[in-house]
Scaffold this motif. Sequence first.
Motif, PDB file in Angstrom:
ATOM      1  N   GLU A  50       1.005  -1.150   0.058  1.00 52.37           N
ATOM      2  CA  GLU A  50       0.030   0.064   0.038  1.00 52.37           C
ATOM      3  C   GLU A  50       0.947   1.230  -0.055  1.00 52.37           C
ATOM      4  N   PHE A  51       1.975   1.172   0.871  1.00 54.11           N
ATOM      5  CA  PHE A  51       2.602   2.501   1.229  1.00 54.11           C
ATOM      6  C   PHE A  51       4.155   2.644   0.352  1.00 54.11           C
ATOM      7  N   GLY A  52       4.346   1.354  -0.246  1.00 54.34           N
ATOM      8  CA  GLY A  52       5.795   1.213  -0.715  1.00 54.34           C
ATOM      9  C   GLY A  52       6.798   0.941   0.205  1.00 54.34           C
ATOM     10  N   PRO A  53       8.038   0.995  -0.095  1.00 55.49           N
ATOM     11  CA  PRO A  53       9.135   0.739   0.909  1.00 55.49           C
ATOM     12  C   PRO A  53       9.557   1.837   1.358  1.00 55.49           C
ATOM     13  N   HIS A  54      10.024   1.945   2.782  1.00 56.12           N
ATOM     14  CA  HIS A  54      10.760   2.563   3.441  1.00 56.12           C
ATOM     15  C   HIS A  54      12.151   2.523   3.364  1.00 56.12           C
ATOM     16  N   GLU A  72      14.114   2.079   5.436  1.00 58.03           N
ATOM     17  CA  GLU A  72      14.667   1.072   6.381  1.00 58.03           C
ATOM     18  C   GLU A  72      14.552  -0.398   5.862  1.00 58.03           C
ATOM     19  N   HIS A  73      13.827  -0.558   4.600  1.00 58.50           N
ATOM     20  CA  HIS A  73      13.425  -1.645   4.234  1.00 58.50           C
ATOM     21  C   HIS A  73      14.701  -2.328   3.321  1.00 58.50           C
ATOM     22  N   ARG A  74      14.770  -3.557   3.360  1.00 56.30           N
ATOM     23  CA  ARG A  74      15.918  -4.329   2.466  1.00 56.30           C
ATOM     24  C   ARG A  74      15.468  -4.502   1.259  1.00 56.30           C
ATOM     25  N   ARG A  75      15.567  -3.629   0.304  1.00 58.42           N
ATOM     26  CA  ARG A  75      14.927  -3.445  -0.909  1.00 58.42           C
ATOM     27  C   ARG A  75      14.970  -4.857  -1.964  1.00 58.42           C
ATOM     28  N   VAL A  76      16.273  -5.144  -2.005  1.00 57.00           N
ATOM     29  CA  VAL A  76      16.606  -6.190  -2.769  1.00 57.00           C
ATOM     30  C   VAL A  76      16.196  -7.373  -2.207  1.00 57.00           C
ATOM     31  N   PHE A  77      16.229  -7.843  -1.164  1.00 52.65           N
ATOM     32  CA  PHE A  77      15.593  -8.851  -0.396  1.00 52.65           C
ATOM     33  C   PHE A  77      14.331  -9.037  -0.619  1.00 52.65           C
ATOM     34  N   MET A  78      13.620  -8.060  -0.243  1.00 51.15           N
ATOM     35  CA  MET A  78      12.005  -7.817  -0.196  1.00 51.15           C
ATOM     36  C   MET A  78      11.537  -8.154  -2.039  1.00 51.15           C
ATOM     37  N   ALA A  79      12.399  -7.562  -2.721  1.00 49.04           N
ATOM     38  CA  ALA A  79      11.909  -7.830  -4.012  1.00 49.04           C
ATOM     39  C   ALA A  79      12.080  -9.473  -4.574  1.00 49.04           C
ATOM     40  N   SER A  80      12.868  -9.975  -4.051  1.00 45.94           N
ATOM     41  CA  SER A  80      12.988 -11.629  -4.341  1.00 45.94           C
ATOM     42  C   SER A  80      11.911 -12.317  -3.710  1.00 45.94           C
ATOM     43  N   VAL A  81      11.587 -11.954  -2.528  1.00 43.14           N
ATOM     44  CA  VAL A  81      10.806 -12.468  -1.574  1.00 43.14           C
ATOM     45  C   VAL A  81       9.346 -12.445  -2.010  1.00 43.14           C
ATOM     46  N   LEU A  82       8.915 -11.217  -2.273  1.00 43.51           N
ATOM     47  CA  LEU A  82       7.495 -10.764  -2.480  1.00 43.51           C
ATOM     48  C   LEU A  82       7.113 -10.506  -3.901  1.00 43.51           C
ATOM     49  N   GLN A  83       8.318 -10.711  -4.720  1.00 42.64           N
ATOM     50  CA  GLN A  83       8.101 -10.638  -6.200  1.00 42.64           C
ATOM     51  C   GLN A  83       7.387  -9.298  -6.764  1.00 42.64           C
ATOM     52  N   LEU A  84       8.083  -8.193  -5.926  1.00 43.13           N
ATOM     53  CA  LEU A  84       7.578  -6.827  -6.383  1.00 43.13           C
ATOM     54  C   LEU A  84       8.874  -6.225  -7.019  1.00 43.13           C
ATOM     55  N   ASP A  85       8.641  -5.155  -7.980  1.00 43.81           N
ATOM     56  CA  ASP A  85       9.412  -4.292  -8.437  1.00 43.81           C
ATOM     57  C   ASP A  85       9.612  -3.219  -7.450  1.00 43.81           C
ATOM     58  N   LEU A  86      10.501  -3.198  -6.502  1.00 39.76           N
ATOM     59  CA  LEU A  86      10.837  -2.368  -5.425  1.00 39.76           C
ATOM     60  C   LEU A  86      11.947  -1.374  -5.979  1.00 39.76           C
ATOM     61  N   ALA A  87      12.336  -1.352  -7.085  1.00 42.73           N
ATOM     62  CA  ALA A  87      13.258  -0.355  -7.590  1.00 42.73           C
ATOM     63  C   ALA A  87      12.909   0.801  -8.023  1.00 42.73           C
ATOM     64  N   LEU A  88      11.590   0.833  -8.579  1.00 46.42           N
ATOM     65  CA  LEU A  88      10.773   2.280  -9.252  1.00 46.42           C
ATOM     66  C   LEU A  88      10.565   3.357  -7.964  1.00 46.42           C
ATOM     67  N   PRO A  89       9.740   2.949  -7.252  1.00 48.91           N
ATOM     68  CA  PRO A  89       9.201   3.710  -6.373  1.00 48.91           C
ATOM     69  C   PRO A  89      10.248   4.325  -5.443  1.00 48.91           C
ATOM     70  N   PRO A  90      10.493   5.628  -5.231  1.00 55.69           N
ATOM     71  CA  PRO A  90      11.221   6.099  -3.961  1.00 55.69           C
ATOM     72  C   PRO A  90      10.846   5.451  -2.702  1.00 55.69           C
ATOM     73  N   ALA A  91      11.988   5.207  -1.960  1.00 61.11           N
ATOM     74  CA  ALA A  91      11.488   4.978  -0.397  1.00 61.11           C
ATOM     75  C   ALA A  91      10.972   5.980   0.417  1.00 61.11           C
ATOM     76  N   ALA A  92       9.988   5.726   1.035  1.00 65.93           N
ATOM     77  CA  ALA A  92       9.311   6.596   1.802  1.00 65.93           C
ATOM     78  C   ALA A  92      10.144   6.990   3.108  1.00 65.93           C
ATOM     79  N   SER A  93      10.067   8.321   3.541  1.00 69.11           N
ATOM     80  CA  SER A  93      10.909   8.690   4.743  1.00 69.11           C
ATOM     81  C   SER A  93      10.096   8.517   5.805  1.00 69.11           C
ATOM     82  N   GLY A  94       8.814   8.308   6.055  1.00 70.96           N
ATOM     83  CA  GLY A  94       7.917   7.974   7.034  1.00 70.96           C
ATOM     84  C   GLY A  94       6.581   8.004   6.829  1.00 70.96           C
TER      85      GLY A  94
END
Length: 214
Positions: free
Chosen positions: A186-190, A192-214
């Motif tokens: 819903e909110f995208g990655p923060h 403090e999220h391990r973006r590469v690890f989550m992308a492989s686990v959740l099968q999401l493209d987490l490289a595109l949206p910027p990480a939220a600051s809060g």
Amino acid sequence: MPRFHVHDYIRSTFAVGDWRTFRLCGMDEVGRGAYAGPLVAAAVVLPPRFRHPLLRDSKLLTARQRELVDKVIRRRALAWSIAEVSVDEINGRGLGWANVDIFRRLVDEVDADGYCCDGKLRIDAARPVHCLVAGDRLVPAVSAASIIAKVYRDAMMRRLHEDAPQYNWAQDKGYGAREHRMAIREFGPHAEHRRVFMASVLQLDLALPPAASG
């Protein structure tokens, strides 16, 4: 199988005669499978014949029990240290590298006669490290390390929760609970999220949206 005895383990693994004067450093990590927050590990050298009724694998204790014995360990240990690998380091160099390098750092920080690490790793450190499967249940010093690492990281995740309550890190400690996974979608990655690890686990493209600051 024969019953495990720490003194037999020390004699056979580290080739010493008098195990009572041997300073064994136990090491363990917490947060390896988390989606968010740093990897944390601790190293502890306990006094000879140290005993405590709550000294066991941290996963077998309640949060309150861990906090109680954590204070005793910090006060009575001959030596102890905590190390962190940041999310930026994990994202940049990988979780596998982080899980080994954190123990290298602890070996450099804690002086001991021998080092025992929970798990099944190959750790090329400044001094030899023996890895023992289920070490956190078999070796008191490793149990102690698992406790103080867990208490330290849980407190850190509660503080991070204040900046990003939508992920409920105070409760899930950054692990992949259903509520946490739904919040990521819903909110995208923060930051403090391990973006590469989550992308492989959740099968999401987490490289595109910027990480939220809060």
